[in-house]
Structure formats: structure tokens, C-alpha cells
Design a protein around this motif. Structure first.
Motif, PDB file in Angstrom:
ATOM      1  N   MET A   1     -12.109  -7.254  -2.717  1.00 48.99           N
ATOM      2  CA  MET A   1     -10.778  -6.713  -2.531  1.00 48.99           C
ATOM      3  C   MET A   1     -10.615  -5.522  -3.464  1.00 48.99           C
ATOM      4  SD  MET A   1      -7.044  -8.496  -3.008  1.00 48.99           S
ATOM      5  CE  MET A   1      -7.438  -9.792  -1.885  1.00 48.99           C
ATOM      6  N   THR A   2     -10.000  -4.482  -2.973  1.00 47.15           N
ATOM      7  CA  THR A   2      -9.814  -3.270  -3.768  1.00 47.15           C
ATOM      8  C   THR A   2      -8.659  -3.434  -4.752  1.00 47.15           C
ATOM      9  OG1 THR A   2      -8.259  -2.280  -2.223  1.00 47.15           O
ATOM     10  CG2 THR A   2     -10.603  -1.866  -1.821  1.00 47.15           C
ATOM     11  N   GLU A   3      -8.665  -2.585  -5.753  1.00 47.45           N
ATOM     12  CA  GLU A   3      -7.584  -2.601  -6.737  1.00 47.45           C
ATOM     13  C   GLU A   3      -6.253  -2.269  -6.069  1.00 47.45           C
ATOM     14  OE1 GLU A   3      -5.471  -3.190 -10.061  1.00 47.45           O
ATOM     15  OE2 GLU A   3      -7.561  -3.727  -9.715  1.00 47.45           O
ATOM     16  N   HIS A   4      -6.297  -1.364  -5.101  1.00 49.98           N
ATOM     17  CA  HIS A   4      -5.073  -0.988  -4.381  1.00 49.98           C
ATOM     18  C   HIS A   4      -4.488  -2.200  -3.647  1.00 49.98           C
ATOM     19  CE1 HIS A   4      -2.208   1.429  -2.213  1.00 49.98           C
ATOM     20  NE2 HIS A   4      -2.674   0.989  -1.063  1.00 49.98           N
ATOM     21  N   ALA A   5      -5.334  -2.978  -2.987  1.00 48.34           N
ATOM     22  CA  ALA A   5      -4.868  -4.173  -2.275  1.00 48.34           C
ATOM     23  C   ALA A   5      -4.283  -5.176  -3.262  1.00 48.34           C
ATOM     24  CB  ALA A   5      -6.000  -4.798  -1.475  1.00 48.34           C
ATOM     25  N   ARG A   6      -4.926  -5.322  -4.409  1.00 51.74           N
ATOM     26  CA  ARG A   6      -4.408  -6.238  -5.433  1.00 51.74           C
ATOM     27  C   ARG A   6      -3.005  -5.822  -5.882  1.00 51.74           C
ATOM     28  NH1 ARG A   6      -9.774  -6.012  -7.227  1.00 51.74           N
ATOM     29  NH2 ARG A   6     -10.817  -8.000  -6.999  1.00 51.74           N
ATOM     30  N   ARG A   7      -2.818  -4.526  -6.085  1.00 49.11           N
ATOM     31  CA  ARG A   7      -1.503  -4.034  -6.520  1.00 49.11           C
ATOM     32  C   ARG A   7      -0.454  -4.268  -5.444  1.00 49.11           C
ATOM     33  NH1 ARG A   7      -4.358   0.725  -8.301  1.00 49.11           N
ATOM     34  NH2 ARG A   7      -3.357   1.805  -6.595  1.00 49.11           N
ATOM     35  N   MET A   8      -0.815  -4.068  -4.175  1.00 50.03           N
ATOM     36  CA  MET A   8       0.149  -4.300  -3.095  1.00 50.03           C
ATOM     37  C   MET A   8       0.541  -5.775  -3.028  1.00 50.03           C
ATOM     38  SD  MET A   8      -0.928  -1.791   0.070  1.00 50.03           S
ATOM     39  CE  MET A   8      -2.424  -2.648   0.436  1.00 50.03           C
ATOM     40  N   ILE A   9      -0.436  -6.663  -3.161  1.00 54.25           N
ATOM     41  CA  ILE A   9      -0.158  -8.097  -3.124  1.00 54.25           C
ATOM     42  C   ILE A   9       0.722  -8.495  -4.311  1.00 54.25           C
ATOM     43  CG2 ILE A   9      -1.217 -10.381  -3.318  1.00 54.25           C
ATOM     44  CD1 ILE A   9      -3.586  -9.190  -1.685  1.00 54.25           C
ATOM     45  N   TYR A  10       0.398  -7.990  -5.489  1.00 57.40           N
ATOM     46  CA  TYR A  10       1.212  -8.271  -6.673  1.00 57.40           C
ATOM     47  C   TYR A  10       2.647  -7.791  -6.466  1.00 57.40           C
ATOM     48  CZ  TYR A  10       3.135  -7.973 -11.350  1.00 57.40           C
ATOM     49  OH  TYR A  10       3.948  -8.089 -12.434  1.00 57.40           O
ATOM     50  N   THR A  11       2.798  -6.601  -5.886  1.00 53.92           N
ATOM     51  CA  THR A  11       4.128  -6.059  -5.625  1.00 53.92           C
ATOM     52  C   THR A  11       4.904  -6.946  -4.657  1.00 53.92           C
ATOM     53  OG1 THR A  11       3.317  -3.824  -6.029  1.00 53.92           O
ATOM     54  CG2 THR A  11       5.382  -4.023  -4.820  1.00 53.92           C
ATOM     55  N   CYS A  12       4.227  -7.459  -3.626  1.00 59.57           N
ATOM     56  CA  CYS A  12       4.883  -8.371  -2.682  1.00 59.57           C
ATOM     57  C   CYS A  12       5.393  -9.614  -3.396  1.00 59.57           C
ATOM     58  CB  CYS A  12       3.926  -8.776  -1.563  1.00 59.57           C
ATOM     59  SG  CYS A  12       3.698  -7.492  -0.331  1.00 59.57           S
ATOM     60  N   PHE A  13       4.565 -10.156  -4.277  1.00 56.99           N
ATOM     61  CA  PHE A  13       4.979 -11.352  -5.011  1.00 56.99           C
ATOM     62  C   PHE A  13       6.143 -11.037  -5.939  1.00 56.99           C
ATOM     63  CE2 PHE A  13       1.439 -13.345  -3.223  1.00 56.99           C
ATOM     64  CZ  PHE A  13       1.520 -14.709  -3.476  1.00 56.99           C
ATOM     65  N   ALA A  14       6.111  -9.875  -6.577  1.00 51.34           N
ATOM     66  CA  ALA A  14       7.193  -9.501  -7.483  1.00 51.34           C
ATOM     67  C   ALA A  14       8.495  -9.266  -6.708  1.00 51.34           C
ATOM     68  CB  ALA A  14       6.811  -8.245  -8.267  1.00 51.34           C
ATOM     69  N   LEU A  15       8.407  -8.603  -5.551  1.00 49.18           N
ATOM     70  CA  LEU A  15       9.604  -8.351  -4.744  1.00 49.18           C
ATOM     71  C   LEU A  15      10.167  -9.637  -4.154  1.00 49.18           C
ATOM     72  CD1 LEU A  15       8.606  -5.091  -2.845  1.00 49.18           C
ATOM     73  CD2 LEU A  15      10.325  -5.330  -4.650  1.00 49.18           C
ATOM     74  N   ALA A  16       9.310 -10.591  -3.861  1.00 48.56           N
ATOM     75  CA  ALA A  16       9.764 -11.845  -3.246  1.00 48.56           C
ATOM     76  C   ALA A  16      10.706 -12.613  -4.174  1.00 48.56           C
ATOM     77  CB  ALA A  16       8.574 -12.706  -2.869  1.00 48.56           C
ATOM     78  N   ASP A  17      10.634 -12.359  -5.478  1.00 45.76           N
ATOM     79  CA  ASP A  17      11.503 -13.039  -6.432  1.00 45.76           C
ATOM     80  C   ASP A  17      12.906 -12.419  -6.494  1.00 45.76           C
ATOM     81  OD1 ASP A  17       9.562 -14.854  -7.115  1.00 45.76           O
ATOM     82  OD2 ASP A  17       8.772 -13.623  -8.749  1.00 45.76           O
TER      83      ASP A  17
END
Length: 119
Positions: free
Chosen positions: A1-17
Motif C-alpha cells: 500500500m502506498t503512503e498516499h493510500a495510507r494517508r487517505m485511509i487515516y483521513t477517513c478514520f479521522a473524519l468519521a469521528d
């Protein structure tokens, strides 16, 4: 998995809160952001393929248009070409200039990043 994909997934988790995004299933679908495959199979071994669905949809729409326009049944030895060209204008309208600039900036940024990675 690319670093960019990791950042997008992290952002989704952060926004979900956040309260304003609680109804959006960000966490449920975040894992799809790093998926590099196709959402559906292209195999000939399955019962139906996307190409078959697209062909059926195109045929159906063509038949609808033919009936609406009152055109005769198509025959294999004849080709009907219906076209009417009108001048639509030039330049950007209704905010198109903004989106063109956004696209240009994204392309320039992607090229800059690619150059930096190749150095």
C-alpha cells in the motif's frame, strides 16, 4: 500500500469521528482506497461480464432513441447518420474556469512529485 493510500485511509478514520460525518460510512469503505484492482471481474468464466451489460444497455438505449425519433428498423446493409451541428460558443462558462485551473494545478503538482521521486 502506498503512503498516499495510507494517508487517505487515516483521513477517513479521522473524519468519521466528527459529528457532521457520522452518517457517512467512511470507515466502512476506507479500505477500498488502497485497492488497485478493478471492482468487478473481467473474466470470461463468470456468468455475465461488464462488456455484455454495456452492450445490452447501449442496444436498449439505441432502440429507445430509434422509436422516439420514428426511424425505421436498422438493416445490416444501410447506415443512417443523423447529425446536426451548432456553434455552442467558446471559452469557459458558469465556473468552468475554476475547475480548469484546479485540474491544471493538480497535473502540475503530480508532475512535480514525479520529477522529485525520479531524482
Amino acid at each position: 500500500m502506498t503512503e498516499h493510500a495510507r494517508r487517505m485511509i487515516y483521513t477517513c478514520f479521522a473524519l468519521a469521528d466528527l459529528p457532521e460525518y457520522r452518517d457517512v460510512p467512511l470507515r466502512q469503505w476506507a479500505h477500498m482506497l488502497g485497492y488497485r484492482g478493478h471492482f468487478s471481474t473481467k473474466s470470461r468464466h463468470y456468468s455475465i461480464r461488464l462488456g455484455d451489460l454495456r452492450r445490452a444497455r447501449a442496444d436498449y438505449r439505441a432502440e429507445q432513441a430509434r422509436l422516439l425519433l420514428g426511424l425505421p428498423e436498422p438493416t445490416p446493409d444501410k447506415t443512417f447518420i443523423l447529425a446536426e451541428w451548432t456553434y455552442a460558443g467558446s471559452g469557459h462558462r458558469n465556473g468552468e474556469a475554476f475547475w480548469a485551473e484546479v485540474a491544471r494545478d493538480r497535473i502540475a503538482t503530480a508532475r512535480r512529485i514525479a520529477r522529485q521521486r525520479s531524482d
